[in-house]
Scaffold this motif. Structure first.
Motif, PDB file in Angstrom:
ATOM      1  N   GLY A   1       0.685  -1.189   0.071  1.00 16.80           N
ATOM      2  CA  GLY A   1       0.054   0.211   0.066  1.00 16.80           C
ATOM      3  C   GLY A   1       0.803   1.331   0.047  1.00 16.80           C
ATOM      4  N   TRP A   2       0.405   2.241  -0.823  1.00 17.88           N
ATOM      5  CA  TRP A   2       1.139   3.540  -0.933  1.00 17.88           C
ATOM      6  C   TRP A   2       1.642   4.091   0.205  1.00 17.88           C
ATOM      7  CZ3 TRP A   2      -0.713   8.268   0.432  1.00 17.88           C
ATOM      8  CH2 TRP A   2      -2.291   8.289   0.639  1.00 17.88           C
TER       9      TRP A   2
ATOM     10  N   PRO B   1      10.757   1.605   2.910  1.00 16.48           N
ATOM     11  CA  PRO B   1      11.784   1.584   2.343  1.00 16.48           C
ATOM     12  C   PRO B   1      13.027   2.646   2.340  1.00 16.48           C
ATOM     13  CG  PRO B   1      10.299   0.341   1.012  1.00 16.48           C
ATOM     14  CD  PRO B   1       9.736   1.511   1.868  1.00 16.48           C
ATOM     15  N   ILE B   2      12.599   3.756   2.191  1.00 13.07           N
ATOM     16  CA  ILE B   2      13.347   4.943   2.001  1.00 13.07           C
ATOM     17  C   ILE B   2      14.031   5.226   3.183  1.00 13.07           C
ATOM     18  CG2 ILE B   2      13.207   7.442   1.374  1.00 13.07           C
ATOM     19  CD1 ILE B   2      11.068   6.778  -0.594  1.00 13.07           C
TER      20      ILE B   2
ATOM     21  N   ILE C   1      10.871  -5.961   0.823  1.00  9.46           N
ATOM     22  CA  ILE C   1      10.018  -6.351  -0.444  1.00  9.46           C
ATOM     23  C   ILE C   1       8.951  -5.319  -0.278  1.00  9.46           C
ATOM     24  CG2 ILE C   1       8.659  -8.214  -1.568  1.00  9.46           C
ATOM     25  CD1 ILE C   1      10.470 -10.099  -0.234  1.00  9.46           C
ATOM     26  N   THR C   2       8.657  -4.834  -1.810  1.00 11.67           N
ATOM     27  CA  THR C   2       7.444  -4.015  -1.905  1.00 11.67           C
ATOM     28  C   THR C   2       6.431  -4.583  -2.989  1.00 11.67           C
ATOM     29  OG1 THR C   2       8.602  -2.049  -1.320  1.00 11.67           O
ATOM     30  CG2 THR C   2       6.611  -1.841  -2.730  1.00 11.67           C
TER      31      THR C   2
ATOM     32  N   SER D   1       9.810   4.036  -3.686  1.00  9.07           N
ATOM     33  CA  SER D   1       9.678   2.918  -2.804  1.00  9.07           C
ATOM     34  C   SER D   1      10.703   1.736  -3.602  1.00  9.07           C
ATOM     35  CB  SER D   1       8.260   2.641  -2.627  1.00  9.07           C
ATOM     36  OG  SER D   1       8.286   1.575  -1.383  1.00  9.07           O
ATOM     37  N   ILE D   2      10.141   1.751  -4.771  1.00  7.49           N
ATOM     38  CA  ILE D   2      10.613   0.234  -5.539  1.00  7.49           C
ATOM     39  C   ILE D   2      12.255   0.482  -5.356  1.00  7.49           C
ATOM     40  CG2 ILE D   2      10.921  -0.430  -7.694  1.00  7.49           C
ATOM     41  CD1 ILE D   2       8.008   0.054  -8.131  1.00  7.49           C
ATOM     42  N   LEU D   3      12.942   1.833  -5.654  1.00  6.15           N
ATOM     43  CA  LEU D   3      14.328   2.079  -5.775  1.00  6.15           C
ATOM     44  C   LEU D   3      15.019   1.589  -4.546  1.00  6.15           C
ATOM     45  CD1 LEU D   3      14.538   5.414  -7.944  1.00  6.15           C
ATOM     46  CD2 LEU D   3      14.987   3.116  -8.734  1.00  6.15           C
TER      47      LEU D   3
END
Length: 268
Positions: A146-147, A153-154, A172-173, A217-219
């Motif tokens: 969820g956003w 993660p950041i 993991i996202t 988030s992915i990065l």
């Protein structure tokens, strides 16, 4: 997955909120790992539309009481806990009257995003990490859903990068279909940079729309799961070209094996 520790951090979880793609998977995946003998914890915000009496939430005094700084303001952190009936799964709730007392999740009655959703996301990320530190519970994997949880993660890779507790933890996202069309507060990037995150690490947040928040988030994740059939082609392409290990969308009847095998690629 026996005895492996997985921390689930989600913006929505059933049975505490209505069923949707995020809230259902945020229940189904932890339940699957719990059934396999894994040790799990779930964290989510304590929105004002969660019925505390019905779900038997209670404050954990020993975990509450600290203040978190968001955009140079001290915000009190309250931690509540409940158990999902019949599953013996503990759910921790990140609470703060300023951010989460209102009787809705992300939008007002007109469907307009709350103007402080960016700060709520920052507070949630910090609140989760500070609580896990107090619990002294070291997760092998943190799985983000969820956003509103996308800042975790950041912050793990920058603000908390020197925390020895998480030195071996992988993030993991899960990426879901677009859930809002507007931008978050355009000052969001400066609020994140206030916490020592370099501009180049979060340059996507210059335009904080749904897709760019997820890109940031992915990065900062170690792996990505495409958790929805309707993830946009541009975001899917970004994931595929990111160089991160990723799991393509798995249907409801196939996700258990797919997710378990994906976790195992991270040494579990």
């Amino acid at each position: 997955m026996k005895d492996k520790r997985i921390l689930y951090v989600s913006s929505e979880v059933v049975p505490y909120l209505a069923e949707n793609e995020v809230s259902l998977m945020s229940y189904d995946v932890p339940k699957m790992i719990n059934d396999q003998g894994g040790q799990i914890r779930i964290f989510m915000p304590r929105y004002g539309n969660i019925n505390e009496r019905r779900h038997q939430l209670h404050e954990v005094i020993r975990l509450s009481g600290m203040n978190l700084v968001v955009n140079d303001l001290d915000m009190p952190l309250i931690i509540k806990v409940a158990s999902i009936p019949k599953e013996r799964i503990q759910v921790y709730f990140i609470d703060n009257d300023e951010y989460f007392k209102r009787k809705a999740t992300f939008t007002d009655e007109e469907g307009t995003l709350y103007p402080d959703n960016d700060e709520r996301a920052i507070f949630f990320a910090k609140g989760v990490v500070e609580t896990v530190k107090k619990l002294n519970w070291v997760p092998d994997i943190i799985h983000v859903h969820g956003w509103l949880a996308a800042m975790l993660p950041i912050y793990m890779k920058h603000y908390y990068k020197h925390e020895a507790l998480f030195s071996e933890t992988k993030i993991i996202t899960s990426v879901y279909g677009q859930s809002f069309d507007e931008n978050l507060d355009l000052e969001m990037i400066n609020k994140v940079k206030f916490d020592g995150v370099p501009h180049e690490a979060v340059s996507d947040l210059e335009v904080p729309n749904y897709e760019n928040v997820l890109k940031a988030s992915i990065l900062h994740s170690d792996g990505v799961i495409i958790a929805s059939e309707n993830v946009s082609p541009s975001l899917t392409k970004f994931i595929e070209s990111s160089g991160k290990p990723f799991l393509p969308f798995a249907t409801k009847d196939a996700f258990a094996d797919a997710y378990t095998n994906f976790y195992r690629t991270f040494g579990l």
